[in-house]
Design an enzyme around this catalytic site. Structure first.
Site, PDB file in Angstrom:
ATOM      1  N   GLU A 151      23.065 -15.189 -21.865  1.00 15.12           N
ATOM      2  CA  GLU A 151      23.899 -14.077 -21.394  1.00 15.12           C
ATOM      3  C   GLU A 151      23.294 -12.755 -21.813  1.00 15.12           C
ATOM      4  OE1 GLU A 151      27.853 -14.391 -22.908  1.00 15.12           O
ATOM      5  OE2 GLU A 151      28.426 -15.938 -21.488  1.00 15.12           O
ATOM      6  N   LYS A 171      23.113  -9.425 -23.644  1.00  8.81           N
ATOM      7  CA  LYS A 171      23.763  -8.965 -24.872  1.00  8.81           C
ATOM      8  C   LYS A 171      24.013  -7.470 -24.728  1.00  8.81           C
ATOM      9  CE  LYS A 171      23.380  -9.236 -29.915  1.00  8.81           C
ATOM     10  NZ  LYS A 171      23.877  -7.920 -30.257  1.00  8.81           N
ATOM     11  N   ARG A 197      32.744  -4.827 -29.745  1.00 10.92           N
ATOM     12  CA  ARG A 197      33.483  -6.022 -29.373  1.00 10.92           C
ATOM     13  C   ARG A 197      34.948  -5.676 -29.147  1.00 10.92           C
ATOM     14  NH1 ARG A 197      31.578 -11.626 -31.686  1.00 10.92           N
ATOM     15  NH2 ARG A 197      32.744 -13.056 -30.359  1.00 10.92           N
ATOM     16  N   GLU A 213      32.904  -7.357 -24.533  1.00  9.93           N
ATOM     17  CA  GLU A 213      32.204  -6.212 -25.106  1.00  9.93           C
ATOM     18  C   GLU A 213      32.578  -4.997 -24.256  1.00  9.93           C
ATOM     19  OE1 GLU A 213      30.465  -6.529 -27.874  1.00  9.93           O
ATOM     20  OE2 GLU A 213      28.962  -4.956 -27.944  1.00  9.93           O
ATOM     21  N   LYS A 271      23.874 -19.483 -25.533  1.00  6.92           N
ATOM     22  CA  LYS A 271      25.043 -20.285 -25.918  1.00  6.92           C
ATOM     23  C   LYS A 271      24.962 -21.669 -25.292  1.00  6.92           C
ATOM     24  CE  LYS A 271      27.756 -16.037 -25.802  1.00  6.92           C
ATOM     25  NZ  LYS A 271      28.898 -15.290 -25.241  1.00  6.92           N
TER      26      LYS A 271
END
Ligand code: ATP
Length: 580
Positions: free
Chosen positions: A300, A302, A307, A355, A459
């Site tokens: 993914e 970043k 956050r 995010e 992930k």
């Protein structure tokens, strides 16, 4: 007698059944933890204290936990200690009849105002002894002191602190002052406190008659049976804590139903921020492939923002929490107002992991983190907001009354995409690439950087892909653009001291000693000297700044190599981001 009743040998001071726990019992416990090295031993000392409290005065368990962690409330309530040294010195001076100058001089020598307070008290006699401090009283006073704001709050704080100090005995003054300053420095991190709680109830189960027939279930702390049970129970406790990180719910549940009771009551709940999953750094694409060999994974983008854990309640209200469980709801009224448009028809309640990134509406592109950080932190008014944000959602942790943390990432991501709708520039899904070859990952990394991202978050999709922080808090891998350029990561380092400059740098510092923070021991460990990369102007600025922060001695919590002692020690007041 107490030892016989509770099976507790190491609680330094008796706690009588039903009577208020003396603050001295906690202070002595902290003192012996501070003097002990070895994590298992310190956990045992704390757990023995907790066992005494649980059996004798259970209502003191919650304040005991808060005070051991040096907190007053869950993070999102925003109530914190951290009284400045100036006020503390005044209070110490006023309660001991010494001058502030003397206190300051001692503090320079000892490097710890807590010790100064303890030693200053030692030499003083009082006309009459004030009532002994109880744990509950100290805890409530700490809360009152933290809550004081505004006009003449400094004077009122000093008065309250002084009243506590006058009544302090033995090591109480040391821990009082350190609590007030916001740092206990006993080297006990939260995980150890949770472990001690688990150990306390494994050894002395709750819900027994008094005196408890089962006061020490496992006679030997060395036995495999004990270790096995403790590992199992502490994992359960930590799992619950990660989903619902508040002692206000956990401790009553624990006293009522043990760890099983905690598992039932401490569940992921909208309105209570859960602990976030974090990422493990990697040194390059090859390391990603090695670590995630034989599992399916996704890369993914970043995003470099902040956050945002978005909680949607059934009544339509919304909370937004930070990575550290602080309440950011009033910082993002714009996100809240726009959220409705993104909800699918079946969504009643949800917790999203996202995010929030600064967004340029004209160019339709991501802006750097520095722009985001100029936004107002609290009570923002939607109409006045200048920096727009786009939310990039990357996980769904709760949906319509059900916690999703034990589901695989593939399932959670599927539900996220099914139940939420993209609105460009406002709410988007984190971009991802599911390919698994070196070339595909390399290409994704480069593309993410062209999109103004920091790199990739990698992930797993099905193996080890739950959101169970207590099992593995760093389940994701991060691959940053720094690695592309062939250099390492950056480090956040604290400046401990300076070396006096010579020649062109005379009168300024020519170099500095830097340290990293070590949370388990709560200390700053020196890591390197730095002397290059500064302009003359930088050096002048640093010299002017640190002039007011020079101390006679290194702080007790500095750990350094004696051959690197700088000419001047500083208060730990500045963090530098250093590239290596
Ligand atoms: P650093 O450790 O570099 O100071 P950090 O503490 O913010 O950074 P990292 O471990 O580098 O944390 O990265 C994790 C953070 O990255 C998350 O907390 C989240 O805010 C952010 N993030 C951005 N994009 C994603 C994404 N797609 N998935 C998960 N986290 C993301």
């Amino acid at each position: 007698e107490i030892a016989e009743v509770t099976g507790v040998q190491t609680c330094a001071l008796p706690i009588w059944r039903g009577e208020a726990t003396p603050y001295l019992a906690l202070a002595k416990t902290l003192e012996s933890i501070e003097a002990t090295s070895g994590r298992l031993r310190t956990i045992e000392i704390l757990s023995n204290y907790l066992r005494s409290v649980m059996v004798q005065t259970p209502s003191d368990l919650l304040p005991s936990i808060y005070m051991t962690l040096n907190r007053l409330a869950p993070a999102w309530e925003g109530i914190e200690l951290g009284i400045g040294e100036g006020l503390l010195m005044k209070a110490i001076a006023a309660s001991t009849g010494r001058s502030v100058a003397q206190i300051k001089a001692d503090s320079g020598k000892l490097g710890d105002l807590g010790l100064v307070a303890e030693q200053s008290r030692g030499g003083q006699r009082t006309m009459f002894q004030p009532a002994h401090l109880t744990l509950a009283h100290v805890f409530s006073k700490l809360g009152e002191i933290a809550a004081l704001t505004g006009h003449s709050s400094g004077t009122k704080k000093v008065e309250k602190i002084q009243a506590l100090l006058v009544a302090a005995r033995g090591p109480e003054a040391r821990y009082l002052i350190r609590s007030l300053a916001g740092k206990l420095r006993i080297g006990l991190a939260e995980q150890s406190v949770l472990q001690a709680l688990a150990q306390a109830v494994v050894q002395t189960p709750v819900g027994q008659a008094y005196p408890p027939p089962l006061h020490t279930v496992h006679k030997s702390a060395e036995s495999d049976k004990f270790k096995e049970e403790l590992a199992k129970e502490s994992l359960k406790l930590k799992t619950s804590y990660c989903e619902c990180p508040t002692y206000d719910i956990m401790i009553p549940a624990l006293l009522e139903g043990g760890i099983a009771g905690v598992s039932l009551k401490c569940r992921l709940t909208p309105g209570i921020p859960l602990k976030p999953m974090l990422a493990h750094p990697t040194k390059g694409v090859q390391e990603v492939l090695t670590r995630f060999e034989n599992c399916r994974f996704t890369c993914e983008w970043k995003y470099d923002g902040e956050r945002a854990q978005i909680h949607l309640h059934e009544d339509g209200s919304v909370n937004i929490f930070s990575r550290n469980q602080e309440d950011n709801t009033t910082k993002f009224p714009d996100i809240i107002a726009r959220l409705k448009k993104c909800l699918g028809g079946k969504v009643k309640s949800a917790v999203l992991d996202c995010e929030a990134v600064a967004w340029d509406r004209e160019k339709k592109s991501i802006q750097p983190f520095q722009i985001l950080s100029t936004r107002k932190r609290k009570d923002a008014v939607e109409e006045e907001i200048k920096v727009q944000v786009c939310v990039f959602a990357f996980d769904l942790l709760y949906l319509n009354g059900e916690s999703l943390v034990t589901k695989s990432f593939e399932d959670r991501r599927g539900l996220l995409r099914e139940h939420f709708t993209v609105v460009e520039g406002e709410f988007q899904f984190a971009q991802s690439m599911d390919g698994n070859t070196i070339e595909e990952i390399q290409e994704a990394l480069e593309e993410s950087i062209r999109d103004n991202c920091e790199g990739l978050m990698v992930k797993t999709l099905d193996v080890d892909a739950t959101y169970e922080i207590a099992r593995r808090s760093h389940n994701w891998l991060k691959l940053k653009k720094d690695y592309l350029e062939g250099v390492g990561d950056t480090l956040d380092l604290v400046v401990l001291g300076g070396y006096l400059g010579r020649g062109k740098r005379a009168g300024k510092y020519g170099g500095f000693l830097l340290a990293c923070y070590e949370p388990d021991n709560e200390e700053y460990q020196s890591i390197c000297k730095i002397g290059t990369g500064f302009t003359d102007e930088d050096l002048a600025t640093h010299a002017a700044f640190f002039k007011d922060h020079v101390t006679d001695k290194p702080k007790a919590y500095f750990s350094f190599d004696p051959s690197h002692v700088p000419d001047h020690w500083f208060e730990p007041v500045q963090v530098w981001e250093v590239k290596c």
